[in-house]
Scaffold this motif. Sequence first.
Motif, short mmCIF file in Angstrom:
data_model
loop_
_atom_site.label_atom_id
_atom_site.label_comp_id
_atom_site.label_asym_id
_atom_site.label_seq_id
_atom_site.Cartn_x
_atom_site.Cartn_y
_atom_site.Cartn_z
N UNK A 144 0.84 -1.21 0.00
CA UNK A 144 0.00 0.00 0.00
C UNK A 144 0.87 1.25 0.00
N UNK A 145 1.96 1.23 0.77
CA UNK A 145 2.87 2.38 0.81
C UNK A 145 3.58 2.56 -0.52
N UNK A 146 4.01 1.46 -1.11
CA UNK A 146 4.75 1.55 -2.37
C UNK A 146 3.85 2.02 -3.50
N UNK A 147 2.55 1.75 -3.41
CA UNK A 147 1.62 2.21 -4.45
C UNK A 147 1.69 3.73 -4.61
N UNK A 148 1.86 4.44 -3.49
CA UNK A 148 1.97 5.90 -3.56
C UNK A 148 3.29 6.33 -4.18
N UNK A 149 4.38 5.70 -3.78
CA UNK A 149 5.70 6.05 -4.33
C UNK A 149 5.82 5.66 -5.80
N UNK A 150 5.09 4.63 -6.22
CA UNK A 150 5.22 4.17 -7.60
C UNK A 150 4.79 5.25 -8.60
N UNK A 151 3.85 6.10 -8.21
CA UNK A 151 3.41 7.18 -9.10
C UNK A 151 4.58 8.10 -9.41
N UNK A 152 5.37 8.43 -8.37
CA UNK A 152 6.56 9.27 -8.58
C UNK A 152 7.59 8.55 -9.44
N UNK A 153 7.75 7.23 -9.24
CA UNK A 153 8.71 6.46 -10.04
C UNK A 153 8.32 6.48 -11.51
N UNK A 155 6.48 8.77 -13.02
CA UNK A 155 6.64 10.14 -13.53
C UNK A 155 8.10 10.45 -13.82
N UNK A 156 8.99 10.00 -12.94
CA UNK A 156 10.43 10.25 -13.15
C UNK A 156 10.93 9.47 -14.36
N UNK A 157 10.36 8.27 -14.59
CA UNK A 157 10.73 7.51 -15.78
C UNK A 157 10.38 8.25 -17.06
N UNK A 158 9.19 8.86 -17.09
CA UNK A 158 8.78 9.64 -18.26
C UNK A 158 9.65 10.88 -18.40
N UNK A 159 9.95 11.52 -17.27
CA UNK A 159 10.83 12.70 -17.29
C UNK A 159 12.21 12.33 -17.83
N UNK A 160 12.74 11.18 -17.41
CA UNK A 160 14.04 10.73 -17.92
C UNK A 160 14.03 10.53 -19.42
N UNK A 161 12.93 9.96 -19.94
CA UNK A 161 12.81 9.77 -21.39
C UNK A 161 12.78 11.10 -22.13
N UNK A 162 12.07 12.08 -21.56
CA UNK A 162 11.99 13.40 -22.18
C UNK A 162 13.37 14.07 -22.19
N UNK A 163 14.06 14.00 -21.06
CA UNK A 163 15.41 14.59 -20.97
C UNK A 163 16.34 13.95 -21.97
N UNK A 164 16.31 12.62 -22.04
CA UNK A 164 17.20 11.91 -22.97
C UNK A 164 16.89 12.23 -24.42
N UNK A 165 15.62 12.48 -24.73
CA UNK A 165 15.22 12.79 -26.11
C UNK A 165 15.55 14.24 -26.47
N UNK A 166 15.13 15.17 -25.60
CA UNK A 166 15.28 16.59 -25.91
C UNK A 166 16.75 17.02 -25.84
#
Length: 197
Positions: A144-153, A155-166
């Motif tokens: 249950x606790x990790x479910x909340x942190x997983x949203x940030x994980x 989001x950071x994964x998508x952010x990493x893809x954007x940084x690597x692309x741009x």
Amino acid sequence: MPEARGVSRRVSADLPVAVGAALAFVAYVWVLVHATVPLVTVFGFASDGRPKLYAAFLAGLAGLPGLLLTLPRAFTPPPSAVQPSVRSRRQASALRRSYLRTDVLGLAALLLAQVPLPAPWGPAGKAATIANITKSPEIVELSATFANYSIAVFAIGILGAVVAKVYGHAAALRVLAIILVVGAPVVAWLLVVRAVS
């Protein structure tokens, strides 16, 4: 007229692919809906009921989408300043970088990562399933606790893809993107283990 024929031929060729992709997606979602029990059972068996190890499996699964979205972009060398002349359609498609395959796998992994985690807005049903399988209150609380942190994980994964692309032309920022997608699930694991223990 020849152009119109070419467009209609392309549309008729793409239609079966689109229909097949939609059917495959619906089938995959159906599998995911029924995958909670087998996946939690596998994680529970592999972790031998140890919450920290179970959390490590959750962290690895949550971090997988970010890796699939980011690493192909981060490891692709920046385009050269001088572009070679293109003579055929095949050469043009070879020059055009496509991340479709790994992006589809990343989306599949993103959906799969939801399976063993209770949804933050309605955790009761899945938490009861996890409790029945693992027989561990610590793992239920941890999930249950990790479910909340997983949203940030995610989001950071998508952010990493954007940084690597741009910022693909800047090696330092590509490295930063890799650090983000590798570090996010590790930090989430540490925070969850500290919160539960």
